[in-house]
Design an enzyme around this catalytic site. Structure first.
Site, PDB file in Angstrom:
ATOM      1  N   GLU A  57      70.120  49.664  34.783  1.00  0.00           N
ATOM      2  CA  GLU A  57      71.392  49.284  34.154  1.00  0.00           C
ATOM      3  C   GLU A  57      72.581  49.449  35.095  1.00  0.00           C
ATOM      4  O   GLU A  57      73.591  48.767  34.961  1.00  0.00           O
ATOM      5  CB  GLU A  57      71.616  50.125  32.882  1.00  0.00           C
ATOM      6  N   ASP A  69      85.827  26.558  65.242  1.00  0.00           N
ATOM      7  CA  ASP A  69      86.812  25.679  65.847  1.00  0.00           C
ATOM      8  C   ASP A  69      87.353  26.379  67.093  1.00  0.00           C
ATOM      9  O   ASP A  69      87.256  27.603  67.214  1.00  0.00           O
ATOM     10  CB  ASP A  69      87.937  25.419  64.841  1.00  0.00           C
ATOM     11  N   ASP A  96      91.043  25.768  60.834  1.00  0.00           N
ATOM     12  CA  ASP A  96      92.408  25.885  60.336  1.00  0.00           C
ATOM     13  C   ASP A  96      93.005  24.554  59.896  1.00  0.00           C
ATOM     14  O   ASP A  96      94.048  24.527  59.266  1.00  0.00           O
ATOM     15  CB  ASP A  96      93.312  26.516  61.399  1.00  0.00           C
ATOM     16  N   ASP A 126      88.769  20.571  59.113  1.00  0.00           N
ATOM     17  CA  ASP A 126      87.746  21.609  58.957  1.00  0.00           C
ATOM     18  C   ASP A 126      87.291  21.784  57.508  1.00  0.00           C
ATOM     19  O   ASP A 126      86.265  22.418  57.262  1.00  0.00           O
ATOM     20  CB  ASP A 126      88.283  22.951  59.462  1.00  0.00           C
ATOM     21  N   GLU A 182      60.049  59.572  35.976  1.00  0.00           N
ATOM     22  CA  GLU A 182      60.239  59.268  34.555  1.00  0.00           C
ATOM     23  C   GLU A 182      58.965  58.710  33.932  1.00  0.00           C
ATOM     24  O   GLU A 182      58.663  58.968  32.760  1.00  0.00           O
ATOM     25  CB  GLU A 182      61.367  58.237  34.385  1.00  0.00           C
ATOM     26  N   ASP A 203      72.555  59.608  37.236  1.00  0.00           N
ATOM     27  CA  ASP A 203      72.330  58.811  38.456  1.00  0.00           C
ATOM     28  C   ASP A 203      73.543  57.982  38.880  1.00  0.00           C
ATOM     29  O   ASP A 203      73.661  57.607  40.045  1.00  0.00           O
ATOM     30  CB  ASP A 203      71.158  57.842  38.241  1.00  0.00           C
TER      31      ASP A 203
END
Length: 920
Positions: free
Chosen positions: A290, A332, A641, A645, A710, A741
């Site tokens: 989770e 570029d 730029d 591009d 677990e 945790d």
């Protein structure tokens, strides 16, 4: 009726008569009735925006990812299993994470209408033979309009007349040098090379012109690029794909485990169906991480914050990790690898060669010879060369801030002003002493510009231009203050010097002068003035690489990231810059746009696997190059730029736009914006991206290893056919997942880069978050150790109270104390795991045991939360826990240290093996 779209080549090569026939117009312009009709037929001269996602759609997407859907289902399962507190908690985790993600992206990505901003609001047109100022949106094909310095071009147009017209086309072509335009047709290299065509979205750097529009709005080259950009649907990032894959894997694992536990509980232990179903549902929810989604989101958000401090703004969180996987950067040249500031770096005279230090439009620097500063008063020819540079000049440089400047005019002329300032020439005083009397503007035909000045009672013409033009008109040469006839040896020396600089990708400009008599002043035209010149010397210039680019390129090579230059500049200049900054070797291949046009997709895919530079490329070429790299399995970052591009930025796995010099179009198409236009910032961002992925994997390792302790007690319950009571309740299992945790796990998301992260190759496309190494360490190493310790803790408490494995009870105070001890043992094993997971190979003592304060705080809170569960009556009842004694606390406190030391020994042998492999 004229065509909807007219071909540029047809317009460029037509005579004026043919042109006006094609456009059904004239020099007198259109009449109002025809203009209105064309506006209705062709539409407004504007860029049509693609439909953007609504804020509601952006909001909803953060709640419907595969992992988010899994959490919604997990919460529902918890409710069905009779655990409403758990179900609500899981849903709250999902809601908080979704809101956090939405806010991060909303703050980083506010929609703008930047494409429209690129076009001017008003333009001057000729309608009914009268000048009229209209909204640029009302401009139509066939309209004749007027432009001057500083104007943006409103449409693709053919030049009808021009005076000293220079256009800044860098937004389209990526070239730093302005393009000279006039009414005469001449085709040069590159897609936008027609000499008499100007394009929408570019700007007038110098001069004036009259032009006729032939394409408007989306039919312009600017519009075509925009359309290509808008068609690109953004692909899911590698991290999004990997999280989806991980979600499916975990879902399958959790469901299989749940089904196995259900069947075993019913048929092996003979539990009632209802009780077995609740037990199985609890195990399914326990195996679903989770905390993964909020941890991933927070890790990405922290990466975004760290990047912003390093001048990189990320628009989407998932883009952070994509940078870490980058294997190719398609960059570029102009403004990205270079400064986009033309700079004079050599001054060549027939008897001397001077070097100029300092880069960009700053007068920090000096003219020197043999690394010694030059006193120009001792070098009269040098002073004359600099005087011509400063006075034969129509540009200005204004300081906008302490460190930034604004050029009004052309980059070349700006560079000549700066070199004069670096030589400490007093330009304002010079302008007063040598006032300008007349100017013969530059044009592309003669490739010269001449200004006439009054100097100590004499009239002197200062001339600058292309070397070929100057040499044709020069009859004398000035050497060491003396003027003599220009001979063949002199010409050879000058041409050899020019070729030498050209081979280095540098651009030369020749300067000359001549004294004028009164008769010549009366007929001061180009034929009369620009002949019998005295040659002075050459100024040599280039757009210099950024100072930090050398180290950045080396880091890319160390990190096994290939950098491919993709530029609109010439092949010679492109290769020269690439060699200078260490991007390529001498044997690297250079492919021009014309060559690329003839290549099929497979040939291009083969080409981009090599050391390569692309020059004179058009926008669609950049887009093809990025796609070819992706087809080879590369993760591509594309930088740029300009408007040209944008398609490549949108197609790339991560598009990176320049924040200072970049156009708004490029910024909109990009995933990340560099606020300092510094290529080195990309390298820092790549390191952050790699760190983010590594931290997510560390978190995954951390949470998965707790699933083993677990699950193992529950397996013992099943294998003993119920003789060993469940050492953990479902609520205690979920306490670990959603409680103890979480904070240490979030601390792992803030872990800094591990040493050597940029000396490794990018992760392979077929590698995954749930890698074999993660599974092995989570289940067979960390998890197995924690399972043994927690099981021993359970049996230890029972043994302390006189119970053996054959007579364990699931009722009474001893059972509650035993399950509490099992829970506590898992938590203390996780304390060791949080520290061990911080590094993959490096010792935690090397990086500092307490250097990650987030993890230390998380551990403190973890212990406090565990204590609350043990000693607060309400929580005792809810989680089936109880208080434990001093002996049990001593046992718990002894757990982390041996686990850390054993892991340190394992990492030592891993480093030892890696060192041997590196040396072999």
């Amino acid at each position: 009726m004229i065509k909807k779209r007219i071909g540029t080549n047809d317009v460029a090569s037509s005579s004026k008569k043919e042109l006006f026939k094609l456009l059904e117009s004239s020099m007198q312009g259109l009449d109002d009735t025809e203009a209105r009709r064309r506006l209705a037929d062709f539409g407004a001269n504007e860029i049509q925006q693609s439909k953007k996602r609504s804020q509601l759609q952006v909001f909803v997407k953060n709640f419907v990812s595969l992992m988010a859907l899994l959490l919604w289902v997990s919460g529902t399962i918890a409710l069905l299993a009779g655990m409403p507190e758990l179900g609500v908690a899981i849903w709250l985790v999902n809601i908080i994470n979704g809101l956090f993600s939405f806010w991060q992206e909303y703050a980083a990505q506010k929609a703008t209408n930047s494409l429209e901003k690129m076009l001017p609001t008003y333009t001057t047109v000729i309608r009914n033979n009268n000048n009229r100022r209209i909204n640029a949106q009302d401009l139509v094909p066939g309209d004749v309009f007027v432009i001057q310095a500083g104007n943006s071009i409103p449409a693709d147009a053919r030049v009808l007349s021009a005076e000293s017209l220079e256009i800044d086309e860098s937004a389209l072509t990526g070239e730093s040098e302005t393009a000279t335009k006039d009414q005469n047709y001449a085709k040069t290299e590159g897609k936008f090379g027609q000499n008499n065509i100007i394009y929408a979205g570019t700007t007038v750097a110098r001069g004036t012109a009259t032009a006729v529009a032939f394409n408007t709005g989306m039919e312009t080259e600017f519009g075509k690029i925009t359309n290509l950009t808008q068609k690109q649907g953004k692909l899911k990032s590698p991290l999004q794909l990997e999280l989806n894959r991980l979600t499916k894997q975990i879902s399958v694992i959790a469901i299989i485990i749940g089904v196995v536990f259900l069947i075993a509980a019913v048929f092996f232990v003979h539990y009632p169906w209802t009780k077995s179903f609740v037990f199985a549902l609890g195990m399914i929810v326990a195996f679903i991480p989770e905390g993964l989604l909020p941890t991933v989101t927070l890790s990405l958000a922290q990466g975004v914050q760290r990047m912003s401090k390093k001048h990189a703004l990320v628009k989407e969180l998932s883009s952070v990790e994509t940078l870490g996987e980058t294997s190719v950067i398609a960059s570029d040249k102009t403004g990205t690898l270079t400064q986009n500031q033309m700079t004079v770096n050599h001054l060549w005279l027939p008897d001397n060669n001077f070097e100029v230090t300092g880069e960009g439009y700053s007068n920090n620097g000096q003219v020197q010879i043999k690394q010694q500063k030059v006193d120009i008063e001792k070098y009269p020819d040098l002073k004359l060369l600099l005087t011509i540079s400063a006075l034969n000049n129509d540009s200005k440089i204004e300081k906008t801030t302490e460190k930034k400047t604004k050029v009004i005019g052309t980059p070349t002329e700006a560079a000549h002003i700066i070199v004069a300032e670096k030589a400490e020439l007093e330009i304002p005083q010079l302008v007063k002493e040598q006032p300008r009397l007349k100017e013969l503007p530059f044009d592309s035909g003669r490739k010269l510009m001449t200004t006439i000045h009054s100097v100590n009672g004499k009239n002197i013409a200062y001339v600058k231009g292309a070397l070929s033009s100057i040499m044709q008109r020069s009859g004398k040469i000035r050497i060491n203050g003396e003027v003599r006839t220009l001979n063949n040896d002199d010409r050879k020396s000058i041409e050899d010097a020019n070729r030498h600089y050209a081979s280095m990708g540098l651009r030369s400009l020749a300067l000359a002068y001549r004294e004028l008599n009164e008769n010549e002043m009366e007929i001061a035209d180009q034929n009369n003035i620009e002949n019998r010149l005295v040659f002075v010397g050459l100024t040599v210039m280039a757009d210099p690489p950024r100072p930090e680019i050398y180290a950045a390129i080396k880091k890319c090579h160390d990190a096994k990231i290939r950098v491919i230059m993709v530029t609109g500049d010439s092949a010679l200049t492109a290769k020269s810059v690439a060699l200078k900054i260490g991007m390529i070797s001498e044997d690297a291949r250079v492919i021009t746009g014309n060559e690329l046009e003839k290549m099929d997709d497979q040939a291009l895919r083969d080409a981009v696997k090599q050391e390569i530079v692309f020059a004179r490329v058009a926008p669609e070429h950049k887009y093809r190059i990025v796609k070819a790299c992706q087809a080879n399995g590369e993760i591509v970052a594309s930088t740029g730029d300009g408007v040209n591009d944008a398609p490549a930025l949108k197609q790339a796995d991560i598009g990176i736009a320049m924040g200072v010099t970049g156009t708004d179009v490029a910024k909109d198409a990009a995933d990340m914006i560099l606020t300092d236009d510094n290529f080195a910032s990309i390298v820092a961002a790549v390191e952050e991206g790699r760190t983010v992925y590594s931290n997510i994997q560390k978190f995954l390792l951390y949470i998965l290893n707790s699933n083993v302790p677990e699950a193992i007690p529950s397996v013992l319950f099943l294998l003993s056919r119920g003789m060993i009571p469940l050492p953990l309740t479902v609520m205690q299992i979920l306490t670990v997942d959603l409680g103890t945790d979480m904070l240490p796990a979030l601390g792992l998301g803030a872990e800094k880069s591990e040493p050597g992260v940029m000396e490794q190759p990018p992760r392979a496309r077929n590698s995954h978050l749930l890698a074999r190494s993660v599974i092995w360490k989570a289940f067979a190493w960390y998890g197995a150790a924690a399972a043994l310790i927690s099981t021993f803790a359970y049996l230890f408490v029972n043994y302390m109270h006189g119970y053996t494995i054959t007579n364990l009870s699931e009722n009474g105070e001893v059972y509650v104390q035993a399950t509490t001890m099992t829970l506590a043992a898992i938590v203390f094993c996780q304390i060791a795991a949080a520290i061990n997971c911080r590094t993959e190979k490096t010792s935690v003592f090397t990086i500092g045991l307490f250097s990650n304060r987030h993890i230390i705080r998380g551990i403190v809170v973890e212990i406090a939360l565990l204590s609350s569960l043990m000693y607060v009556p309400v929580l005792q009842e809810l989680f089936n826990t109880t208080a434990i004694g001093l002996t049990e606390w001593i046992f718990l406190a002894a757990i982390p240290l041996p686990l850390i030391l054993v892991e340190e020994i394992r990492k030592y042998f891993v480093r030892l093996r890696a060192a041997k492999n590196k040396n072999s």
